[in-house]
Design a protein around this motif. Sequence first.
Motif, PDB file in Angstrom:
ATOM      1  N   GLU A 175       0.986  -1.263   0.164  1.00 54.82           N
ATOM      2  CA  GLU A 175      -0.318   0.054  -0.013  1.00 54.82           C
ATOM      3  C   GLU A 175       0.969   0.858   0.082  1.00 54.82           C
ATOM      4  O   GLU A 175       1.071   1.946  -0.772  1.00 54.82           O
ATOM      5  N   LYS A 187       0.382   3.914  -2.725  1.00 52.90           N
ATOM      6  CA  LYS A 187       0.434   5.226  -2.191  1.00 52.90           C
ATOM      7  C   LYS A 187       1.434   6.752  -2.635  1.00 52.90           C
ATOM      8  O   LYS A 187       1.028   7.553  -2.822  1.00 52.90           O
ATOM      9  N   TYR A 206      -9.895   9.603  -3.401  1.00 52.35           N
ATOM     10  CA  TYR A 206      -8.533   9.071  -2.622  1.00 52.35           C
ATOM     11  C   TYR A 206      -8.453  10.370  -2.045  1.00 52.35           C
ATOM     12  O   TYR A 206      -8.178  10.826  -2.911  1.00 52.35           O
TER      13      TYR A 206
END
Length: 265
Positions: free
Chosen positions: A182, A186, A225
């Motif tokens: 993750e 990002k 997001y």
Amino acid sequence: MEDLQGELRALTAGIRTHLEARARAGLLGVSRAPCPRMNRAGDEPANALATPAAEVQPLTDPADLETAFASDSEPPLPHAGHGLTLVRAELGDCQRCKLAKGRKHIVFGTGNPEAHLMFVGEGPGADEDAQGEPFVGAAGQLLTKMIQAMHLAREDVYICNVIKCRPPGNRDPEPDEVAACEPFLKKQIAVVQPRVIVALGKFAAHLLTGEHTPITRLRGNLKHYQGIPVMPTYHPAFLLRDESRKGEAWHDLKEVMALLKHMGV
Ligand code: URA
């Protein structure tokens, strides 16, 4: 003449200060080329818009930026691709989860590092693992057609996955594997700074929207997001299994096209 030299010195100092501030903020995405970031049908071919690779030298360490700016010589202008190079370098020969054992290649991402539109899939399959590039197998061929239907080319957009290594037997990614990858997704998003993200399938949609509703209900509903609009839609592999869902996916992509047009990109 002295006036001109003074103006040039002030201009150089201003550019240097600006780039140093961007570098401190982790924004490594400055292109030398005045290129529009997305190609549309009828525009120049995508290749004509891309920064020639030979113009830029990849940086391998953030310290390179400091060194570059320390000298009195003209500061080199970094490219967004350098930011991705740094993220890829940080990933290294990743051993952060158990998928490292069975993989042939880490499948990091591909496409335009300055893309307005980013596609995030689930994880590499056998073809991607063999070639080291996302979405090159059967699902990838469908994704390429979907991108082309949006009047774009693969080279115009940025494509990556939630997890960067192939799970054995193409099983679903496990929570510890998603958690290990993750931070890198990002960082890819932070460097590319897309204007819109398309989340392909439930793993990308759940991770990026924070909602865990079934993809059949989540799809088509614009989420966000970190301030970036995210459109959840069906994964191309699912569309290959159930062609009757293609209309819904096309509806979602048309929403994305309208949104980009509304944004003026
Ligand atoms: N499916 C994905 O989610 N990603 C790929 O790269 C290939 C197939």
